[in-house]
Design a protein around this motif. Structure first.
Motif, PDB file in Angstrom:
ATOM      1  N   GLY A  37       0.802  -1.212   0.000  1.00  0.00           N
ATOM      2  CA  GLY A  37       0.000   0.000   0.000  1.00  0.00           C
ATOM      3  C   GLY A  37       0.838   1.267   0.000  1.00  0.00           C
ATOM      4  O   GLY A  37       0.295   2.363  -0.115  1.00  0.00           O
ATOM      5  N   LEU A  38       2.151   1.113   0.148  1.00  0.00           N
ATOM      6  CA  LEU A  38       3.142   2.187   0.100  1.00  0.00           C
ATOM      7  C   LEU A  38       2.858   3.288   1.127  1.00  0.00           C
ATOM      8  O   LEU A  38       3.276   3.192   2.259  1.00  0.00           O
ATOM      9  CB  LEU A  38       3.250   2.768  -1.312  1.00  0.00           C
ATOM     10  CG  LEU A  38       4.399   3.759  -1.548  1.00  0.00           C
ATOM     11  CD1 LEU A  38       5.735   3.114  -1.220  1.00  0.00           C
ATOM     12  CD2 LEU A  38       4.372   4.267  -2.969  1.00  0.00           C
ATOM     13  N   ARG A  39       2.159   4.352   0.726  1.00  0.00           N
ATOM     14  CA  ARG A  39       1.821   5.446   1.651  1.00  0.00           C
ATOM     15  C   ARG A  39       0.307   5.607   1.721  1.00  0.00           C
ATOM     16  O   ARG A  39      -0.391   5.367   0.746  1.00  0.00           O
ATOM     17  CB  ARG A  39       2.427   6.772   1.183  1.00  0.00           C
ATOM     18  CG  ARG A  39       3.935   6.822   1.150  1.00  0.00           C
ATOM     19  CD  ARG A  39       4.388   8.204   0.728  1.00  0.00           C
ATOM     20  NE  ARG A  39       5.833   8.311   0.618  1.00  0.00           N
ATOM     21  CZ  ARG A  39       6.509   8.075  -0.503  1.00  0.00           C
ATOM     22  NH1 ARG A  39       5.870   7.716  -1.608  1.00  0.00           N
ATOM     23  NH2 ARG A  39       7.825   8.202  -0.518  1.00  0.00           N
ATOM     24  N   GLN A  40      -0.171   6.062   2.884  1.00  0.00           N
ATOM     25  CA  GLN A  40      -1.597   6.322   3.041  1.00  0.00           C
ATOM     26  C   GLN A  40      -1.804   7.636   3.791  1.00  0.00           C
ATOM     27  O   GLN A  40      -0.987   8.024   4.636  1.00  0.00           O
ATOM     28  CB  GLN A  40      -2.283   5.172   3.786  1.00  0.00           C
ATOM     29  CG  GLN A  40      -2.286   3.872   2.991  1.00  0.00           C
ATOM     30  CD  GLN A  40      -2.957   2.738   3.731  1.00  0.00           C
ATOM     31  OE1 GLN A  40      -3.147   2.785   4.945  1.00  0.00           O
ATOM     32  NE2 GLN A  40      -3.321   1.700   2.996  1.00  0.00           N
ATOM     33  N   ASP A  41      -2.907   8.313   3.487  1.00  0.00           N
ATOM     34  CA  ASP A  41      -3.225   9.593   4.113  1.00  0.00           C
ATOM     35  C   ASP A  41      -3.872   9.392   5.483  1.00  0.00           C
ATOM     36  O   ASP A  41      -4.627   8.432   5.694  1.00  0.00           O
ATOM     37  CB  ASP A  41      -4.177  10.402   3.229  1.00  0.00           C
ATOM     38  CG  ASP A  41      -3.545  10.801   1.906  1.00  0.00           C
ATOM     39  OD1 ASP A  41      -2.305  10.942   1.867  1.00  0.00           O
ATOM     40  OD2 ASP A  41      -4.285  10.963   0.919  1.00  0.00           O
ATOM     41  N   ASN A  42      -3.596  10.316   6.398  1.00  0.00           N
ATOM     42  CA  ASN A  42      -4.249  10.358   7.712  1.00  0.00           C
ATOM     43  C   ASN A  42      -4.110   9.056   8.501  1.00  0.00           C
ATOM     44  O   ASN A  42      -5.001   8.690   9.277  1.00  0.00           O
ATOM     45  CB  ASN A  42      -5.721  10.733   7.564  1.00  0.00           C
ATOM     46  CG  ASN A  42      -5.881  12.111   6.935  1.00  0.00           C
ATOM     47  OD1 ASN A  42      -5.101  13.019   7.197  1.00  0.00           O
ATOM     48  ND2 ASN A  42      -6.885  12.257   6.084  1.00  0.00           N
ATOM     49  N   MET A  43      -3.011   8.376   8.305  1.00  0.00           N
ATOM     50  CA  MET A  43      -2.741   7.151   9.055  1.00  0.00           C
ATOM     51  C   MET A  43      -2.312   7.488  10.483  1.00  0.00           C
ATOM     52  O   MET A  43      -1.573   8.428  10.726  1.00  0.00           O
ATOM     53  CB  MET A  43      -1.629   6.344   8.373  1.00  0.00           C
ATOM     54  CG  MET A  43      -1.262   5.061   9.126  1.00  0.00           C
ATOM     55  SD  MET A  43       0.279   4.336   8.521  1.00  0.00           S
ATOM     56  CE  MET A  43      -0.128   4.094   6.802  1.00  0.00           C
ATOM     57  N   VAL A  44      -2.782   6.682  11.434  1.00  0.00           N
ATOM     58  CA  VAL A  44      -2.328   6.758  12.822  1.00  0.00           C
ATOM     59  C   VAL A  44      -1.420   5.556  13.059  1.00  0.00           C
ATOM     60  O   VAL A  44      -1.844   4.406  12.904  1.00  0.00           O
ATOM     61  CB  VAL A  44      -3.507   6.729  13.804  1.00  0.00           C
ATOM     62  CG1 VAL A  44      -2.995   6.802  15.246  1.00  0.00           C
ATOM     63  CG2 VAL A  44      -4.468   7.878  13.519  1.00  0.00           C
ATOM     64  N   LYS A  45      -0.169   5.813  13.394  1.00  0.00           N
ATOM     65  CA  LYS A  45       0.816   4.737  13.549  1.00  0.00           C
ATOM     66  C   LYS A  45       1.489   4.845  14.914  1.00  0.00           C
ATOM     67  O   LYS A  45       1.904   5.919  15.334  1.00  0.00           O
ATOM     68  CB  LYS A  45       1.875   4.819  12.448  1.00  0.00           C
ATOM     69  CG  LYS A  45       2.919   3.698  12.500  1.00  0.00           C
ATOM     70  CD  LYS A  45       4.107   3.983  11.581  1.00  0.00           C
ATOM     71  CE  LYS A  45       3.718   3.969  10.124  1.00  0.00           C
ATOM     72  NZ  LYS A  45       4.911   4.135   9.245  1.00  0.00           N
ATOM     73  N   TYR A  46       1.585   3.699  15.596  1.00  0.00           N
ATOM     74  CA  TYR A  46       2.269   3.640  16.888  1.00  0.00           C
ATOM     75  C   TYR A  46       3.468   2.708  16.783  1.00  0.00           C
ATOM     76  O   TYR A  46       3.360   1.596  16.263  1.00  0.00           O
ATOM     77  CB  TYR A  46       1.326   3.135  17.983  1.00  0.00           C
ATOM     78  CG  TYR A  46       2.049   2.845  19.283  1.00  0.00           C
ATOM     79  CD1 TYR A  46       2.396   3.875  20.147  1.00  0.00           C
ATOM     80  CD2 TYR A  46       2.413   1.543  19.616  1.00  0.00           C
ATOM     81  CE1 TYR A  46       3.071   3.619  21.335  1.00  0.00           C
ATOM     82  CE2 TYR A  46       3.094   1.274  20.803  1.00  0.00           C
ATOM     83  CZ  TYR A  46       3.424   2.322  21.643  1.00  0.00           C
ATOM     84  OH  TYR A  46       4.101   2.066  22.803  1.00  0.00           O
ATOM     85  N   VAL A  47       4.611   3.153  17.294  1.00  0.00           N
ATOM     86  CA  VAL A  47       5.825   2.345  17.360  1.00  0.00           C
ATOM     87  C   VAL A  47       6.386   2.463  18.765  1.00  0.00           C
ATOM     88  O   VAL A  47       6.679   3.572  19.228  1.00  0.00           O
ATOM     89  CB  VAL A  47       6.879   2.811  16.328  1.00  0.00           C
ATOM     90  CG1 VAL A  47       8.141   1.961  16.443  1.00  0.00           C
ATOM     91  CG2 VAL A  47       6.322   2.759  14.915  1.00  0.00           C
ATOM     92  N   GLY A  48       6.524   1.340  19.449  1.00  0.00           N
ATOM     93  CA  GLY A  48       7.037   1.356  20.817  1.00  0.00           C
ATOM     94  C   GLY A  48       8.051   0.251  21.030  1.00  0.00           C
ATOM     95  O   GLY A  48       7.885  -0.871  20.537  1.00  0.00           O
TER      96      GLY A  48
END
Length: 239
Positions: A37-48
């Motif tokens: 999907g490469l890039r998407q608009d208005n994505m919420v991403k969490y990295v911990g």
């Protein structure tokens, strides 16, 4: 936590164990657009991070006018772990109402992608290995891709990247193979700039020729030729 237009989790994770980071998307890294999907608009991403383990999750609303919020939505989860010279990672993503497959228009379908892979660092090189499974529910199309490669430092200013991918497709009772391989030789002019030359070779067989013959396919094989050779040179500056 990041919000906005950004790479999907599969793009981040698969790129971490694919030698070109899914670069040159329509050549060696052709998986990037269709499978991740490469890039998407208005994505919420969490990295911990928890010690040497990283946990990731993301959600993208569909945002299609006049339709429920869930229409066209994407959600994903991933994990990676580093131990000494080795790194292992995996990702799972579902995209709803996908309408494109390698640039060709398809009926809106649920697309499921999962992948596992890893890297191993040597003194002057890094080795890469990965596997990706991609499924379009509407047409029961399945792609299974295995890929490996390396990124080596030949001298302080010289680098060499090599990559090869085997992709098996099955749909409508037919199947086929795609093999893509290539190399990128780079020379660093400074910490931010480099020059490079690259070459790639792709071979198609069976249903993969059918995929490549579909109107809109974004890397055309002219005159239904099942092979393609590409070469390029360039200069890059990182900001």
């Amino acid at each position: 936590m990041t919000v906005g237009r950004q790479f999907t989790l599969p793009q981040d994770v698969i790129g971490s164990y694919e030698a070109t980071y899914l670069g040159n998307l329509v050549l060696l890294g052709y998986q990037g657009t269709t499978y991740t999907g490469l890039r998407q608009d208005n994505m919420v991403k969490y990295v911990g991070a928890v010690g040497s383990t990283t946990l990731m999750a993301s959600y993208t609303p569909g945002e299609r006018p006049g339709q429920p919020v869930g229409t066209g939505a994407t959600y994903a989860g991933a994990v990676s772990h580093t131990s000494g010279r080795a790194m292992l990672a995996g990702v799972y993503q579902v995209q709803k109402d996908v309408e494109s497959y390698f640039g060709s228009v398809v009926p809106a379908t649920r697309q499921t992608t999962w992948s596992v892979g890893g890297t191993y660092a040597l003194d002057r090189a890094r080795l890469y290995l990965g596997y990706t499974w991609n499924h379009l529910a509407q047409s029961d199309t399945v792609n299974r891709a295995v890929y490996t490669g390396f990124n080596a430092t030949l001298a302080p200013a010289w680098s060499l990247i090599g990559a090869i991918t085997y992709d098996h497709v099955s749909r409508g009772g037919r199947s086929g193979q795609r093999v893509s391989t290539g190399a990128i030789l780079g020379y660093a002019l400074s910490k931010r700039s480099d020059v490079y030359v690259a070459a790639d070779y792709t071979w198609l067989q069976g249903e993969w020729i059918g995929v490549a013959s579909t109107p809109g396919f974004f890397t055309p094989f002219y005159a239904s030729n099942p092979t393609r050779i590409g070469a390029m040179a360039g200069v890059r500056t990182r900001f």
